[in-house]
Scaffold this motif. Structure first.
Motif, PDB file in Angstrom:
ATOM      1  N   LEU A 134      -3.570  -7.341   8.662  1.00 47.66           N
ATOM      2  CA  LEU A 134      -4.788  -8.007   8.188  1.00 47.66           C
ATOM      3  C   LEU A 134      -4.466  -9.260   7.369  1.00 47.66           C
ATOM      4  O   LEU A 134      -5.082 -10.306   7.552  1.00 47.66           O
ATOM      5  CB  LEU A 134      -5.642  -7.034   7.363  1.00 47.66           C
ATOM      6  N   ILE A 164     -11.817   2.188   3.401  1.00 50.80           N
ATOM      7  CA  ILE A 164     -11.974   1.750   4.791  1.00 50.80           C
ATOM      8  C   ILE A 164     -10.670   1.963   5.567  1.00 50.80           C
ATOM      9  O   ILE A 164     -10.664   2.525   6.664  1.00 50.80           O
ATOM     10  CB  ILE A 164     -12.401   0.269   4.855  1.00 50.80           C
ATOM     11  N   VAL A 165      -9.561   1.541   4.981  1.00 51.75           N
ATOM     12  CA  VAL A 165      -8.269   1.684   5.655  1.00 51.75           C
ATOM     13  C   VAL A 165      -7.901   3.158   5.796  1.00 51.75           C
ATOM     14  O   VAL A 165      -7.395   3.589   6.834  1.00 51.75           O
ATOM     15  CB  VAL A 165      -7.171   0.904   4.898  1.00 51.75           C
ATOM     16  N   VAL A 179      -2.452  -3.205   6.568  1.00 55.54           N
ATOM     17  CA  VAL A 179      -2.730  -4.249   5.572  1.00 55.54           C
ATOM     18  C   VAL A 179      -1.896  -5.485   5.879  1.00 55.54           C
ATOM     19  O   VAL A 179      -2.387  -6.617   5.779  1.00 55.54           O
ATOM     20  CB  VAL A 179      -2.475  -3.724   4.148  1.00 55.54           C
ATOM     21  N   ILE A 210     -12.649  -4.532  -5.131  1.00 64.04           N
ATOM     22  CA  ILE A 210     -12.639  -4.729  -3.676  1.00 64.04           C
ATOM     23  C   ILE A 210     -11.479  -3.952  -3.054  1.00 64.04           C
ATOM     24  O   ILE A 210     -11.618  -3.369  -1.973  1.00 64.04           O
ATOM     25  CB  ILE A 210     -12.564  -6.225  -3.329  1.00 64.04           C
ATOM     26  N   GLY A 211     -10.340  -3.912  -3.737  1.00 63.74           N
ATOM     27  CA  GLY A 211      -9.198  -3.141  -3.243  1.00 63.74           C
ATOM     28  C   GLY A 211      -9.521  -1.661  -3.123  1.00 63.74           C
ATOM     29  O   GLY A 211      -9.128  -1.003  -2.161  1.00 63.74           O
ATOM     30  N   ALA A 239     -12.517  -0.358  -2.614  1.00 65.15           N
ATOM     31  CA  ALA A 239     -13.418  -0.205  -1.469  1.00 65.15           C
ATOM     32  C   ALA A 239     -12.652  -0.368  -0.162  1.00 65.15           C
ATOM     33  O   ALA A 239     -12.883   0.368   0.801  1.00 65.15           O
ATOM     34  CB  ALA A 239     -14.547  -1.235  -1.551  1.00 65.15           C
ATOM     35  N   PHE A 240     -11.735  -1.307  -0.132  1.00 63.19           N
ATOM     36  CA  PHE A 240     -10.945  -1.555   1.069  1.00 63.19           C
ATOM     37  C   PHE A 240     -10.038  -0.365   1.377  1.00 63.19           C
ATOM     38  O   PHE A 240      -9.811  -0.032   2.542  1.00 63.19           O
ATOM     39  CB  PHE A 240     -10.127  -2.834   0.898  1.00 63.19           C
ATOM     40  N   THR A 241      -9.541   0.291   0.328  1.00 66.51           N
ATOM     41  CA  THR A 241      -8.681   1.452   0.518  1.00 66.51           C
ATOM     42  C   THR A 241      -9.407   2.551   1.277  1.00 66.51           C
ATOM     43  O   THR A 241      -8.831   3.177   2.173  1.00 66.51           O
ATOM     44  CB  THR A 241      -8.190   1.985  -0.843  1.00 66.51           C
TER      45      THR A 241
END
Length: 124
Positions: free
Chosen positions: A86, A30-31, A83, A23-24, A26-28
């Motif tokens: 968030l 996005i950010v 981050v 998930i990190g 994938a989140f990276t």
């Protein structure tokens, strides 16, 4: 050894860590897209569209691209700040939810419960 490995993998912490890493990742992305396509152009408006990646320092045949390093540091700071915001928002939401779930006990009720417990302990 296979049995130990199986026990290690089946532990909840390892699986949770693997999910967190996926998930990190994938989140990276996005950010990073948020920073590259929304925030950096906004910052570019204020600093006149300066691109640090063109800044180089040459010594002999060696080229030091310290401008690219400056860009990387700026991107890191922006990503870290986003981050942080968030995580702060999620924590605020979770704390609010916990407070709503926890019943509020009036001080008088709590005092009466303590008196009751003391009287029960004296009878024993």
């Amino acid at each position: 050894m296979i049995k130990e490995f199986k026990e290690f993998i089946s532990r909840g912490n390892v699986i949770d860590l693997a999910v967190g890493v996926i998930i990190g990742g994938a989140f990276t992305s996005i950010v990073k897209s948020l920073v590259d396509y929304l925030i950096n152009p906004l910052i570019g408006l204020f600093i006149g569209g300066i691109n640090f990646s063109d800044w180089v320092f040459k010594v002999g045949s060696a080229t030091f691209k310290f401008g690219s390093f400056i860009n990387a540091v700026i991107n890191f700071l922006i990503i870290a700040f986003i981050v942080f915001l968030l995580v702060k928002a999620v924590n605020k939401f979770l704390i609010r939810k916990k407070k709503e779930d926890t019943p509020v006990i009036a001080p008088e009720v709590q005092l009466l419960e303590e008196i009751r417990d003391l009287l029960q302990n004296q009878k024993k």
